[in-house]
Design an enzyme around this catalytic site. Structure first.
Site, PDB file in Angstrom:
ATOM      1  N   ARG A   1       0.855  -1.184   0.000  1.00 36.85           N
ATOM      2  CA  ARG A   1       0.000   0.000   0.000  1.00 36.85           C
ATOM      3  C   ARG A   1       0.892   1.235   0.000  1.00 36.85           C
ATOM      4  O   ARG A   1       1.858   1.336   0.742  1.00 36.85           O
ATOM      5  CB  ARG A   1      -0.928   0.000   1.213  1.00 36.85           C
ATOM      6  CG  ARG A   1      -2.041  -1.049   1.130  1.00 36.85           C
ATOM      7  CD  ARG A   1      -3.016  -0.725   0.011  1.00 36.85           C
ATOM      8  NE  ARG A   1      -4.133  -1.650  -0.076  1.00 36.85           N
ATOM      9  CZ  ARG A   1      -4.207  -2.686  -0.897  1.00 36.85           C
ATOM     10  NH1 ARG A   1      -3.176  -2.951  -1.705  1.00 36.85           N
ATOM     11  NH2 ARG A   1      -5.284  -3.450  -0.930  1.00 36.85           N
TER      12      ARG A   1
ATOM     13  N   GLU B   1      -3.383   7.366  -4.632  1.00 36.73           N
ATOM     14  CA  GLU B   1      -3.737   6.833  -5.958  1.00 36.73           C
ATOM     15  C   GLU B   1      -5.201   7.145  -6.274  1.00 36.73           C
ATOM     16  O   GLU B   1      -6.051   7.097  -5.399  1.00 36.73           O
ATOM     17  CB  GLU B   1      -3.533   5.313  -5.972  1.00 36.73           C
ATOM     18  CG  GLU B   1      -2.105   4.859  -5.879  1.00 36.73           C
ATOM     19  CD  GLU B   1      -1.995   3.333  -5.842  1.00 36.73           C
ATOM     20  OE1 GLU B   1      -2.997   2.646  -6.135  1.00 36.73           O
ATOM     21  OE2 GLU B   1      -0.922   2.823  -5.507  1.00 36.73           O
TER      22      GLU B   1
ATOM     23  N   HIS C   1       0.462   0.299  -9.729  1.00 33.27           N
ATOM     24  CA  HIS C   1      -0.223  -0.641  -8.827  1.00 33.27           C
ATOM     25  C   HIS C   1      -0.682  -1.891  -9.586  1.00 33.27           C
ATOM     26  O   HIS C   1      -1.844  -2.271  -9.574  1.00 33.27           O
ATOM     27  CB  HIS C   1      -1.428   0.033  -8.158  1.00 33.27           C
ATOM     28  CG  HIS C   1      -1.885  -0.674  -6.916  1.00 33.27           C
ATOM     29  ND1 HIS C   1      -2.588  -0.041  -5.917  1.00 33.27           N
ATOM     30  CD2 HIS C   1      -1.755  -1.967  -6.511  1.00 33.27           C
ATOM     31  CE1 HIS C   1      -2.874  -0.908  -4.952  1.00 33.27           C
ATOM     32  NE2 HIS C   1      -2.373  -2.088  -5.305  1.00 33.27           N
TER      33      HIS C   1
END
Length: 384
Positions: A209, A235, A252
């Site tokens: 994360r 994000e 990601h």
């Protein structure tokens, strides 16, 4: 919780980026595909089932006054789900823990290959030893590689060490979930002070994360270590300036193997079957390594680590993800599509990536330059 099965056929709303929806959920009713980032309560007014990925915040603001009775997240994390609120409302929910763990582990080794970092003889540090970190730890043990683990929830791990010691290893892999409160918060756990502990020449890989690292602190430092970021704070509105300080960046997608995403879809269907008190779906067929043709690796005339590097990058080369992300950032800086929109488009249009288990090593006769030690390493990594 058991939902009333008399409501079938069901109305299902699903993130458009979830693969295998028809195969795994088509027998249950109607599926409406939507962009997960912009999902609104109005789209869920008559929905029975909500299927999401990590980009959708599922909470009271989204679900209040809707008919949703089951939420399935086809991803390993749950920090985007307000599980306490869901449970208070009697809404069943499930995530897919471990579905893409192997994909992330393969990302780690492919980024090292892309950086020309020979993992043999290096010491690893792992922050967060859940499904992903645990899978990486087991792989490292099989490869006879030393590792130190920091996970305050798993202090009985034989490789446990203080965070300060983990940050002193040659390769540091961040796989912790994002926890904002409680006894062991991970928000900005890797702050400026922690970054200063990383020794020159080390490799820092963040694939859990984004906010586990204080992105501003990282951007403001002239680091002497190599940085790989797959995840970012805020994000999809990532810090474009930070990208300039990163050796490899990606949007990601560490866990975005085709196999991992399909596994997440399957796991949520299984959880839904339990919630509905249904027998296991008989009509759904999972696309698995066994059902896809195996692909021979590109040949190599190299030996040792150079051969392993070339073979891994022939299956997945994260430098291509880095190139696409930097092009998107450059375009946004010169008046093109905004970086948040481009970030999501890169995820939506991500090329199909198969895991190592789909590939077979050529025989010793066909590839005599690969000695048995190298073949053993590649087999442990997942090649056939």
């Amino acid at each position: 919780m058991s939902l009333n099965t008399t409501t079938i056929p069901l109305n299902m709303v699903a993130d458009e980026n979830i693969p295998g929806l028809e195969q795994w959920f088509g027998d249950l009713g109607t599926i409406v595909r939507v962009p997960g980032r912009s999902l609104s309560p109005a789209q869920l007014a008559v929905a029975d089932i909500l299927l999401v990925r990590s980009v959708t915040q599922v909470n009271e603001a989204l679900l209040a006054n809707t008919s949703v009775r089951f939420v399935g997240s086809c991803t390993i994390g749950t920090d985007h789900l307000d599980t306490h609120w869901l449970e208070r409302q009697g809404i069943a929910w499930s995530a897919a823990p471990g579905c893409n763990a192997n994909s992330v582990v393969e990302y780690v080794f492919c980024t090292l290959a892309a950086l020309d970092v020979d993992w043999r003889g290096r010491n690893f540090g792992i922050v967060g030893c859940g499904n992903v970190g645990g899978s990486l730890q087991r792989k490292l043990h099989a490869l006879d590689i030393q590792c130190k683990i920091y996970d305050p929830w798993k202090t009985d791990n034989p490789d446990s060490a203080a965070l300060e010691e983990v940050l002193q290893q040659d390769v540091i892999c961040l796989h912790a979930p994002l926890v904002k409160d409680g006894p062991h918060p991970s928000l900005h756990m890797i702050d400026g002070e922690a970054l200063d502990r990383i020794r020159p020449g080390a490799v820092l890989i963040s694939a859990g994360r984004g906010a586990v690292i204080d992105n501003r602190a990282l951007r403001e430092r002239d680091t002497s270590f190599t940085t790989v970021l797959d995840v970012w704070e805020n994000e999809p509105d990532m810090d474009a300036e930070l990208l300039k300080h990163v050796n490899l960046g990606s949007p990601h997608i560490a866990g975005y193997s085709h196999d991992g995403k399909l596994a997440g879809t399957r796991m949520i269907r299984e959880a839904l079957d339990q919630a509905l008190d249904l027998p296991v779906a008989a009509t759904a067929q999972e696309t698995s390594p066994a059902s896809s043709p195996e692909q021979s690796l590109l040949t190599t005339d190299k030996s040792g680590f150079a051969a392993m590097r070339e073979l891994l990058l022939s299956m997945y080369d994260p430098r291509q993800d880095d190139t696409r992300l930097r092009a998107a950032a450059q375009s946004a800086a010169t008046g093109g599509e905004s970086l948040p929109l481009a970030f999501d488009q890169l995820r939506k249009q991500y090329p199909k990536r198969l895991e190592f288990s789909h590939y077979t090593l050529p025989s010793s006769a066909e590839l005599p330059n690969l000695d048995q030690a190298v073949r053993a390493q590649l087999a442990i990594l997942g090649l056939k």
